[in-house]
Design an enzyme around this catalytic site. Structure first.
Site, PDB file in Angstrom:
ATOM      1  N   SER A 140       0.863  -1.181   0.000  1.00 40.79           N
ATOM      2  CA  SER A 140       0.000   0.000   0.000  1.00 40.79           C
ATOM      3  C   SER A 140       0.898   1.229   0.000  1.00 40.79           C
ATOM      4  O   SER A 140       2.064   1.139   0.424  1.00 40.79           O
ATOM      5  CB  SER A 140      -0.852  -0.023   1.270  1.00 40.79           C
ATOM      6  OG  SER A 140      -1.457   1.233   1.494  1.00 40.79           O
ATOM      7  N   TYR A 153      -3.025  -1.942  10.570  1.00 41.75           N
ATOM      8  CA  TYR A 153      -2.933  -2.182   9.118  1.00 41.75           C
ATOM      9  C   TYR A 153      -1.647  -1.580   8.566  1.00 41.75           C
ATOM     10  O   TYR A 153      -0.902  -2.235   7.824  1.00 41.75           O
ATOM     11  CB  TYR A 153      -4.159  -1.560   8.436  1.00 41.75           C
ATOM     12  CG  TYR A 153      -4.160  -1.634   6.924  1.00 41.75           C
ATOM     13  CD1 TYR A 153      -4.575  -2.793   6.270  1.00 41.75           C
ATOM     14  CD2 TYR A 153      -3.769  -0.545   6.146  1.00 41.75           C
ATOM     15  CE1 TYR A 153      -4.594  -2.860   4.882  1.00 41.75           C
ATOM     16  CE2 TYR A 153      -3.782  -0.605   4.761  1.00 41.75           C
ATOM     17  CZ  TYR A 153      -4.191  -1.765   4.128  1.00 41.75           C
ATOM     18  OH  TYR A 153      -4.205  -1.830   2.750  1.00 41.75           O
TER      19      TYR A 153
END
Ligand SMILES: NC(=O)c1ccc[n+]([C@@H]2O[C@H](COP(=O)([O-])OP(=O)(O)OC[C@H]3O[C@@H](n4cnc5c(N)ncnc54)[C@H](OP(=O)(O)O)[C@@H]3O)[C@@H](O)[C@H]2O)c1
Length: 237
Positions: A140, A153
């Site tokens: 990400s 996360y």
């Protein structure tokens, strides 16, 4: 064709399903993995209707310690071997750190960080012996950027980049490519979104991002893209 047999995790919806469609359209053989067999069966039917060839699929909970080895064995049985692994399955919640319960903390680490390591651990000895293989991890843009209310996360995505980049240097020169893909916001159902509903200037379309990911498999053998960062043009980055 380079990397003809590909294992894709998180292939039941979102980016993973789009990657599976793109791989199958390019004539590659693919094995789709996720935890829901029902959704995988539906994706496989859809791909068969599109390409005339039914892809294999295997339902597995990749949070489980044995999930990685089980999946690699199933993919090898179905495809006769694995040339590329795309670690795409991921979960995460947008909420304050203290509102995550302990199971959620364990689950996000198990799926986003440990499962990619376990899958690669099961595959790499053979790839090193063969002198070929391609490991793609979907991380990400939060692999480098902190974000409030997504701490667990973000920790896993920082970890995924750190692990993959270090592994890449360790096995450099052995014929194996490693790429970390770092997308910005994706127009998927991740974290309660509704796939396909956002403005493409603010959220990446899964099919367009999938094309970039699958394109990595066609880069010349003497060249490696070690990081691929992709953002929607008007995204927050
Ligand atoms: N969405 C974003 O804005 C964004 C941005 C940057 C990076 N990413 C990353 O991109 C990747 C794909 O995200 P997405 O937006 O396409 O997510 P998504 O639509 O929520 O899809 C997640 C996939 O992971 C699978 N999965 C979930 N739990 C699993 C488990 N325990 N075992 C095996 N598979 C499991 C899901 O299938 P089942 O539920 O059936 O298991 C599904 O196929 C993720 O790694 C995510 O972190 C997303």
């Amino acid at each position: 064709m380079h990397y003809e047999r590909v294992l894709v995790t998180g292939a039941s919806r979102g980016l993973g399903a789009a990657i599976a469609r793109e791989l199958a359209s390019s004539g590659r053989r693919v094995l789709l993995a996720a935890s829901s067999g029902e959704q995988l069966r539906a994706r496989a039917r859809e791909i068969e209707a599109m390409t005339g060839r039914a892809p294999g699929w295997h339902a597995v909970d990749l949070r489980q310690p044995q999930g990685g080895r089980e999946l690699v064995a199933a993919a090898k049985a179905e495809l006769g071997g694995i040339d590329a692994l795309i670690n795409n399955a991921g979960i995460g919640w947008f909420k304050p750190f203290v509102e995550h319960d302990e199971d959620e903390l364990a689950d996000v680490v198990a799926l986003n960080l440990l499962a990619p390591m376990r899958l690669a651990h099961a595959l790499l000895p053979e790839w090193i012996e063969r002198g070929a293989g391609y490991l793609i991890n979907i991380a990400s843009d939060l692999s480098r950027r902190p974000l409030a209310n997504m701490a667990p996360y973000v920790a896993t995505k920082f970890g995924l980049l750190g692990w993959a980049a270090s592994l890449h240097r360790e096995i450099r020169g052995r014929g194996i490519k490693v790429t970390t893909v770092m997308p910005g916001i994706i127009d998927s159902s991740f974290n309660n979104g509704i796939e396909g509903t956002r403005d493409p200037r603010g959220a990446l379309r899964t099919a367009e991002l999938a094309r970039q990911v699958v394109g990595l498999l066609d880069t010349p053998p003497h060249l490696v893209v070690d990081e691929l960062t992709v953002h929607p043009v008007d995204g927050d980055y």
